[in-house]
Motif scaffolding. Structure first.
Motif, short mmCIF file in Angstrom:
data_model
loop_
_atom_site.label_atom_id
_atom_site.label_comp_id
_atom_site.label_asym_id
_atom_site.label_seq_id
_atom_site.Cartn_x
_atom_site.Cartn_y
_atom_site.Cartn_z
N GLN A 108 43.57 35.19 38.09
CA GLN A 108 43.08 34.63 39.34
C GLN A 108 44.27 34.32 40.24
O GLN A 108 44.61 33.16 40.49
CB GLN A 108 42.25 33.36 39.09
CG GLN A 108 40.98 33.60 38.30
CD GLN A 108 40.07 32.39 38.29
OE1 GLN A 108 39.88 31.72 39.30
NE2 GLN A 108 39.51 32.11 37.13
N PRO A 109 44.96 35.37 40.73
CA PRO A 109 46.17 35.14 41.53
C PRO A 109 45.91 34.33 42.79
O PRO A 109 46.83 33.74 43.34
CB PRO A 109 46.64 36.57 41.85
CG PRO A 109 45.44 37.43 41.65
CD PRO A 109 44.64 36.79 40.57
N GLY A 110 44.67 34.30 43.25
CA GLY A 110 44.36 33.50 44.42
C GLY A 110 44.58 32.02 44.22
O GLY A 110 44.69 31.26 45.20
N MET A 111 44.65 31.59 42.93
CA MET A 111 44.89 30.18 42.65
C MET A 111 46.25 29.73 43.16
O MET A 111 46.47 28.53 43.37
CB MET A 111 44.78 29.92 41.15
CG MET A 111 43.36 29.98 40.61
SD MET A 111 42.29 28.71 41.31
CE MET A 111 43.06 27.22 40.69
N LEU A 112 47.19 30.67 43.37
CA LEU A 112 48.50 30.26 43.85
C LEU A 112 48.49 29.88 45.32
O LEU A 112 49.51 29.44 45.86
CB LEU A 112 49.54 31.35 43.59
CG LEU A 112 50.28 31.14 42.24
CD1 LEU A 112 49.38 31.48 41.08
CD2 LEU A 112 51.57 31.91 42.19
N ILE A 123 50.35 19.36 44.10
CA ILE A 123 51.31 20.42 43.85
C ILE A 123 50.81 21.69 44.52
O ILE A 123 49.74 22.22 44.19
CB ILE A 123 51.48 20.66 42.32
CG1 ILE A 123 52.06 19.41 41.66
CG2 ILE A 123 52.38 21.87 42.07
CD1 ILE A 123 52.24 19.55 40.17
N ASN A 124 51.60 22.19 45.47
CA ASN A 124 51.30 23.45 46.14
C ASN A 124 51.77 24.60 45.23
O ASN A 124 52.97 24.85 45.11
CB ASN A 124 52.02 23.50 47.49
CG ASN A 124 51.78 24.81 48.22
OD1 ASN A 124 51.11 25.70 47.73
ND2 ASN A 124 52.34 24.92 49.42
N LEU A 125 50.83 25.27 44.59
CA LEU A 125 51.20 26.28 43.60
C LEU A 125 51.93 27.46 44.22
O LEU A 125 52.66 28.18 43.53
CB LEU A 125 49.94 26.78 42.88
CG LEU A 125 49.17 25.72 42.09
CD1 LEU A 125 47.96 26.35 41.41
CD2 LEU A 125 50.07 25.05 41.05
N GLY A 126 51.75 27.67 45.52
CA GLY A 126 52.43 28.79 46.17
C GLY A 126 53.94 28.66 46.19
O GLY A 126 54.63 29.65 46.49
N THR A 196 54.22 35.21 42.73
CA THR A 196 53.23 36.25 43.00
C THR A 196 53.77 37.66 42.75
O THR A 196 52.99 38.62 42.70
CB THR A 196 52.74 36.14 44.45
OG1 THR A 196 53.87 36.06 45.33
CG2 THR A 196 51.88 34.90 44.64
N ASP A 197 55.09 37.82 42.58
CA ASP A 197 55.67 39.13 42.25
C ASP A 197 55.52 39.47 40.77
O ASP A 197 55.71 40.62 40.39
CB ASP A 197 57.16 39.17 42.61
CG ASP A 197 57.40 39.20 44.11
OD1 ASP A 197 56.40 39.27 44.87
OD2 ASP A 197 58.57 39.13 44.53
N LEU A 198 55.23 38.48 39.93
CA LEU A 198 55.21 38.71 38.49
C LEU A 198 54.19 39.75 38.05
O LEU A 198 54.53 40.60 37.21
CB LEU A 198 54.98 37.39 37.76
CG LEU A 198 55.01 37.47 36.23
CD1 LEU A 198 56.39 37.93 35.75
CD2 LEU A 198 54.67 36.11 35.62
N PRO A 199 52.95 39.74 38.54
CA PRO A 199 52.00 40.77 38.07
C PRO A 199 52.51 42.19 38.27
O PRO A 199 52.32 43.04 37.38
CB PRO A 199 50.75 40.49 38.91
CG PRO A 199 50.82 39.03 39.21
CD PRO A 199 52.29 38.76 39.43
N GLU A 200 53.17 42.47 39.39
CA GLU A 200 53.68 43.82 39.63
C GLU A 200 54.75 44.19 38.60
O GLU A 200 54.79 45.32 38.10
CB GLU A 200 54.25 43.92 41.04
CG GLU A 200 54.75 45.30 41.40
CD GLU A 200 55.28 45.38 42.83
OE1 GLU A 200 55.84 46.43 43.18
OE2 GLU A 200 55.12 44.40 43.58
N ILE A 201 55.60 43.23 38.24
CA ILE A 201 56.65 43.49 37.25
C ILE A 201 56.03 43.77 35.88
O ILE A 201 56.42 44.73 35.19
CB ILE A 201 57.60 42.29 37.16
CG1 ILE A 201 58.33 42.10 38.49
CG2 ILE A 201 58.59 42.45 36.01
CD1 ILE A 201 59.16 40.82 38.56
N ILE A 202 55.06 42.96 35.48
CA ILE A 202 54.43 43.14 34.17
C ILE A 202 53.59 44.42 34.14
O ILE A 202 53.58 45.15 33.14
CB ILE A 202 53.58 41.92 33.81
CG1 ILE A 202 54.46 40.66 33.78
CG2 ILE A 202 52.89 42.11 32.46
CD1 ILE A 202 55.64 40.75 32.83
#
Length: 338
Positions: A108-112, A123-126, A196-202
Motif C-alpha cells: 500500500q505505497p499510498g500510505m507514505l 509522523i509524516n511518512l513521506g 518510495t524508490d524502494l519498490p523499483e529497486i526490489i
C-alpha cells in the motif's frame, strides 16, 4: 492426542468461529463502522477473536486491491504465524465488492502520503528515506530506513515503524522473501533515497532472480557405508533414501527460500520425487548426496493429511526408504544449506 494436534484443533475451531460470526453479523458491523467511522467496541471484539486463533496474530483494515476494503490478518513476519494467517484466509468466504481478505499485509505505497501518530507524535511518512545494499549472491537486500522523527522515538518504536513502512511499500511476503537485515537509522545515511524508490529497486532484483535456481555447493566428507539410508527432511516430512552409488562429496542444491511456498495462493505441490516414486504432494527444495546417502528436503502442507499418507505409503513399500514428519514452518532445518 499430541500437543501440536490439540493446538491445531483449537486454531481450527477459532477460525471457524470467526467466519461464522463474520457471516452472521461481523460483515455488517464492520461495513457500517468503516462507513461512519463509529467503531465503538468492535476493535476489541475483533482483537479477541483474532487472538483466539493465534496469540501473536494482528489484524488491520485498509483499501482493497479489487474490493473497496481489505481485512488483513498478519503474523508480523513470524513464519509459524504466517501459516496460521494463511489458513484463516483460505477459510474465508468469497470476496465481495465491499470486502476482500489477506493473510499478510499487501503493498500500500499510498500510505507514505499519510501522517500517522506513533508514541503520541504525528509522523509524516513521506519523509522516510532508505539506504539499500544488495547481496546478489543470496538475492537479498539489506535496508536501513531513516525518518527525522526517529530521534524522538525509542529503538523499539523505530524498528516497528521501519518494518511497518517496508510492509506497506513491498507487502509482507515480499519483505520476508527479499529483505535481509532491517536497520532503523537515527542519522540519515549519506546514500539514502526516498523510501518510495524502494519498490523499483526490489522489483528489479526480483526480475534478475525470477527463475528458480539450484545453486551447487561441494564439501569433502569422510567415506561412509553405502548401506546407510539417507534422510529426507522437510517442513513436515523427513524421508530416508539409500543411494546406489557412494559419493565423496556433498552436493547441496537449494532453491531460493522465498520461491514456491511464499506464493501462498498456490498449493505447494510438485511432481518430483526420488526415482520413479509417486511423489506428487510436496515441494522439493534441496538435496544432499554424500557417501551413499541422499538427503531430500521436501515441504508439504501439514494440514494435507492425504499428502502425509501418500509419503508414508510410498516409504512402506521400499525397504531402503524411511520417513518421519517434522513441523518446520520457519525453514530452520534447511537454514544451514543457505
Amino acid at each position: 492426542m499430541s500437543i501440536q494436534r490439540q493446538n491445531a484443533t483449537v486454531q481450527t475451531r477459532a477460525i471457524s468461529a470467526f467466519w461464522r460470526w463474520w457471516s452472521a453479523e461481523g460483515v455488517g458491523l464492520l461495513s457500517g463502522a468503516v462507513t461512519t467511522g463509529d467503531y465503538r467496541d468492535l476493535p476489541d471484539m475483533l482483537d479477541g477473536m483474532v487472538k483466539a486463533i493465534g496469540p501473536g496474530l494482528g489484524w488491520e483494515t485498509g483499501p482493497g486491491v479489487r474490493a473497496r476494503h481489505q481485512f488483513c490478518v498478519s503474523g508480523g513476519g513470524d513464519p509459524g504465524l504466517r501459516v496460521l494467517a494463511e489458513r484463516w484466509r483460505r477459510a474465508a468466504p468469497p470476496s465481495t465488492p465491499m470486502w476482500e481478505f489477506a493473510g499478510a499485509r499487501q503493498p500500500q505505497p499510498g500510505m507514505l502520503a499519510v501522517t500517522i501518530e506513533a508514541a503520541g507524535k504525528p509522523i509524516n511518512l513521506g519523509l522516510a528515506r532508505v539506504s539499500v545494499t544488495l547481496d546478489e549472491e543470496r538475492a537479498r537486500a539489506h535496508v536501513s530506513l531513516h525518518h527525522p522523527a526517529f530521534t524522538a522515538l525509542s529503538p523499539g518504536y523505530q524498528y516497528q515503524l521501519s518494518c511497518l513502512l517496508l510492509d506497506w511499500l513491498l507487502g509482507e511476503d515480499h519483505v520476508q522473501g527479499w529483505i535481509g537485515t532491517i536497520n532503523a537509522a537515527e542519522t540519515e545515511p549519506p546514500d539514502s533515497l526516498p523510501a518510495t524508490d524502494l519498490p523499483e529497486i526490489i522489483n528489479a532484483m526480483t526480475a534478475r532472480h525470477a527463475r528458480i535456481g539450484w545453486p551447487l555447493k561441494d564439501a569433502g566428507t569422510d567415506r561412509a557405508r553405502s548401506s546407510e539410508p539417507c534422510v529426507l527432511s522437510g517442513g513436515s516430512t523427513t524421508l530416508c533414501w539409500t543411494c546406489t552409488q557412494p559419493s565423496k562429496s556433498v552436493t547441496r542444491r537449494l532453491a531460493r527460500r522465498a520461491t514456491g511456498l511464499r506464493r501462498s495462493d498456490r498449493p505447494a505441490l510438485a511432481r518430483r520425487g526420488p526415482g520413479s516414486s509417486p511423489w506428487t504432494r510436496g515441494l522439493l527444495v534441496a538435496t544432499q548426496t554424500s557417501n551413499g546417502r541422499r538427503v531430500l528436503h521436501y515441504y508439504t502442507d501439514p494440514e494435507d493429511q492425504n499428502g502425509r499418507d501418500t509419503m508414508d505409503r510410498f516409504a512402506g513399500t521400499r525397504p531402503d526408504v524411511e520417513v518421519t514428519h517434522t513441523h518446520d514452518p520457519g525453514w530452520t532445518l534447511i537454514s544451514p544449506l543457505t
